[in-house]
Motif scaffolding. Structure first.
Motif, PDB file in Angstrom:
ATOM      1  N   SER A   1      -3.111   2.922  15.960  1.00  0.00           N
ATOM      2  CA  SER A   1      -2.249   3.102  14.430  1.00  0.00           C
ATOM      3  C   SER A   1      -1.571   2.064  13.965  1.00  0.00           C
ATOM      4  O   SER A   1      -1.600   1.484  12.942  1.00  0.00           O
ATOM      5  CB  SER A   1      -1.610   4.572  14.316  1.00  0.00           C
ATOM      6  OG  SER A   1      -0.295   4.304  15.323  1.00  0.00           O
TER       7      SER A   1
ATOM      8  N   ASP B   1      -2.524  -0.441  11.163  1.00  0.00           N
ATOM      9  CA  ASP B   1      -1.656  -0.750   9.867  1.00  0.00           C
ATOM     10  C   ASP B   1      -1.450  -2.085   9.583  1.00  0.00           C
ATOM     11  O   ASP B   1      -1.297  -2.534   8.560  1.00  0.00           O
ATOM     12  CB  ASP B   1      -0.222  -0.013  10.529  1.00  0.00           C
ATOM     13  CG  ASP B   1       0.980  -0.144   9.433  1.00  0.00           C
ATOM     14  OD1 ASP B   1       0.491  -0.005   8.190  1.00  0.00           O
ATOM     15  OD2 ASP B   1       1.837  -0.605   9.905  1.00  0.00           O
TER      16      ASP B   1
ATOM     17  N   HIS C   1      -2.246  -4.121   6.313  1.00  0.00           N
ATOM     18  CA  HIS C   1      -1.311  -5.150   5.717  1.00  0.00           C
ATOM     19  C   HIS C   1      -1.619  -6.518   5.379  1.00  0.00           C
ATOM     20  O   HIS C   1      -1.356  -6.908   4.291  1.00  0.00           O
ATOM     21  CB  HIS C   1       0.411  -4.961   6.552  1.00  0.00           C
ATOM     22  CG  HIS C   1       1.331  -5.944   6.140  1.00  0.00           C
ATOM     23  ND1 HIS C   1       2.228  -5.692   4.928  1.00  0.00           N
ATOM     24  CD2 HIS C   1       1.856  -7.074   6.511  1.00  0.00           C
ATOM     25  CE1 HIS C   1       3.067  -6.507   4.747  1.00  0.00           C
ATOM     26  NE2 HIS C   1       2.901  -7.269   5.646  1.00  0.00           N
TER      27      HIS C   1
END
Length: 637
Positions: free
Chosen positions: A583, A587, A591
């Motif tokens: 995760s 992420d 981003h």
């Protein structure tokens, strides 16, 4: 491919092959005007050159697009990316210091109004460059073995050379050094998670695999076919593109850690500092010379990710990696500046020398508080652990499953299987070295159709015993994933690593004192090189935080064996595999895509292409070309 090549070793005259794709234009001798007969027909074979042709100019990009070079021309191309080129670039450009501080005491580094070129107080101008370096763990391991230090200490010494006060900045015309030195291990973690996702998607029953379209084979937006083959080794990729294009649909579309690091550096820094990508100069320190070829691929440039709306000062795409050097060349780099590498501090740079990356989230990812570790053991191999991480991901999704490993015909062919009771969930294999790779691609070659009318498709003839897998079992097409590396023994045995025959010379030059009194034989041979490689591997795996006998995620290490050796799974969180949080990686990738405005596919994937060559083929005559053209438009003779 370039395992023994170094710019310092060139002592012969090298020229391109006779079938080079960059032929030298020859012009006919112009006859005096009064003797020209306008009705005379001059055939091509009677045309003479007016003057000796100029020397051929070949670049690494040209070499990548040609499969017909029959000489050692690639060797001369190595000099285009060398420690000399690094020093020349540092001395030719003033450094762009980040953040380029300061107007009225305020930091303007992330404001579009300040682009690092104008309106800056440190005197930078259009010729300035922002220097960034990335270092592979295999390079650190090689230098650690030579200098008799730990892998972590070797990494600190490299950083001190590239960015420290006693390193490159202490000399040179402008005192240029590298603003950031990035450990490619952090981007390797992103590659491992992305590779596991790619395999899971490709093998999903819901994923359709339409009939292969020749022009789309290897395209960035296609899904690889089973068995999926690793794409991180440029020597293997060049070999596949030039000699076995039928394997291109099987290649993973994922960029290597080197390429992914280059894309992240240039896409983020050019956007955050509002500077042209050409003003960011990225040096990669890698274990093999073929990484220089990877850096020169036309697919790995700003053209793949730079938004169309972004104006640039350069007309041609900018490479994501500008220069690649190896462990041996890094030592030459230090020597050229009269820096004794072994005397450099073995401690990290102080916080006063550290400049934060211009995005807090990426800064925390690229420069974690605890140094990025290998998180793998010997069972994962010395080439990044792609297969092992994918296997661990499958294992985490099947609680109670076990992994078995069996050795093939030699130590560089290993087969893995994940089983749950009598059921085999997935099978994978590792093929290192070109001898084994040739056997692999031979087994993947599609069957030849019989030319006899009405006959069924014929099978490909294979050598005796080649029908089996790594251990003589099922065929390679039953593997879900194959980790392919050109170097026997993996990446720690890359051509740019310090060889056993060079160790004593390097130690004498650097004044290295070996604590344990080790003395290498005066004339080391293959067995000594094998033993030396074991020491490099030991340094490489010492970068792991795992305890002895336990790998990164708490599993007991798998040992190569002549027969299956089951390894029992330990309970773990499905999100954390091999010490890597999936995760967290997802992420970070989201981003990165958000702040640059570039789709993730363009950032982390690439493409491959078949390399055409007319070497050995009959050259079509003018008459045949005209006849073919006439037939296509309905004409004829």
């Amino acid at each position: 491919m370039s395992a023994i090549l170094s710019a310092d070793d060139l002592n012969d005259f090298i020229s391109p092959g006779v079938a080079c794709i960059k032929p030298i234009e020859t012009l006919a001798v112009q006859k005096p005007e009064e003797t020209i007969n306008e009705y005379e027909v001059t055939t091509e074979d009677k045309v003479a050159a007016a003057q000796p042709p100029p020397p051929a100019q070949i670049s690494l990009t040209d070499c990548l697009a040609c499969s017909g070079c029959v000489t050692s021309a690639e060797a001369v191309l190595v000099s285009l990316q060398s420690h000399t080129e690094v020093l020349t670039t540092l001395d030719s450009h003033t450094p762009l210091r980040a953040p380029w501080l300061a107007q009225n005491g305020k930091d303007v580094a992330t404001k579009p109004a300040c682009n690092g070129v104008c309106h800056c107080t440190n005197g930078n101008h259009a010729e300035g460059k922002l220097f960034v370096a990335s270092v592979s763990p295999q390079t650190r391991a090689s230098l650690a073995a030579v200098m008799s230090v730990s892998e972590e200490e070797a990494g600190n010494m490299i950083t001190q050379l590239l960015s420290g006060p006693s390193g490159l900045r202490s000399g040179g015309q402008h005192g240029s050094d590298f603003t950031w030195v990035i450990d490619t291990n952090v981007l390797r973690e992103a590659c491992l998670v992305a590779a596991a996702d790619e395999v899971a998607t490709a093998l999903s029953p819901s994923t359709a695999h339409p009939a292969a379209i020749p022009d789309a084979d290897g395209a960035i937006d296609t899904t690889p076919k089973k068995p999926i083959l690793t794409s991180a080794c440029p020597g293997w990729i060049c070999y596949a593109e030039k000699t076995h294009p039928y394997v291109l649909p099987h290649l993973s579309r994922l960029k290597s850690p080197q390429a992914l690091t280059g894309t992240l550096i240039k896409s983020v820094l050019s956007q955050r500092f509002n500077i042209d990508p050409s003003q960011i100069w990225h040096l990669a320190i890698m274990p093999c010379f073929d990484k220089k070829l990877e850096a020169s691929r036309s697919e790995l440039t700003s053209e793949a990710w730079l938004p169309a709306s972004h104006s640039t000062t350069t007309s041609s795409p900018v490479r994501d990696v500008d220069c690649v050097i190896t462990a041996r060349e890094l030592l030459h780099l230090a020597a050229a500046r009269e820096i004794n590498f072994s005397s450099l501090p073995r401690t990290p740079l102080t916080t006063s020398h550290r400049i934060p990356f211009p995005d807090p989230k990426l800064d925390a990812f690229l420069f974690p508080r605890t140094r990025a570790r290998n998180q793998i053991g010997p069972a994962a191999g010395s080439s990044g652990g792609y297969l092992y991480h994918i296997l661990q991901t499958y294992q985490a999704r099947h609680p109670g499953s076990t992994i078995s490993v069996s050795r093939g015909r030699n130590a560089d062919v290993v087969e893995y299987a994940l089983t749950q009771g009598p059921e085999t969930i997935v099978r994978m294999a590792r093929f290192y070295g070109f001898r084994n790779i040739q056997n692999l691609v031979r087994r993947l070659k599609p069957a030849r159709a019989s030319k006899m009318p009405g006959a069924r498709t014929g099978a490909v003839r294979r050598p005796n015993g080649a029908a089996g897998g790594a251990g003589g079992g099922e065929g390679v097409k039953d593997y879900a994933y194959v980790e392919v590396m050109a170097c026997p023994g993996g990446c720690t045995n890359g051509g740019g690593q310090v060889k056993v025959t060079e160790v004593e010379e390097v130690r004498a030059m650097e004044g290295v004192q070996v604590a344990n009194g080790e003395v290498l034989p005066s004339k080391p041979g293959p067995q000594e090189q094998k033993e030396w490689l074991a020491r490099v591997d030991e340094a490489y795996f010492s970068g792991s935080e795992a305890e002895a006998g336990v790998d990164g995620d708490g599993d007991r290490e798998m040992q190569d064996a002549d027969g299956p050796s089951p390894v029992q799974q330990v309970e773990r969180d499905d999100d954390v595999v091999g010490g890597i949080s999936r995760s967290r990686i997802h992420d970070m990738l989201a981003h990165w895509s958000h702040i640059t405005g570039v789709d993730q596919q363009a950032l982390i994937y690439t493409s491959y292409r078949k390399v055409e060559s007319d070497v050995g083929k009959k050259k079509q005559s003018d008459v045949e070309r005209v006849a073919g053209l006439a037939s296509t438009i309905g004409g004829g003779w």
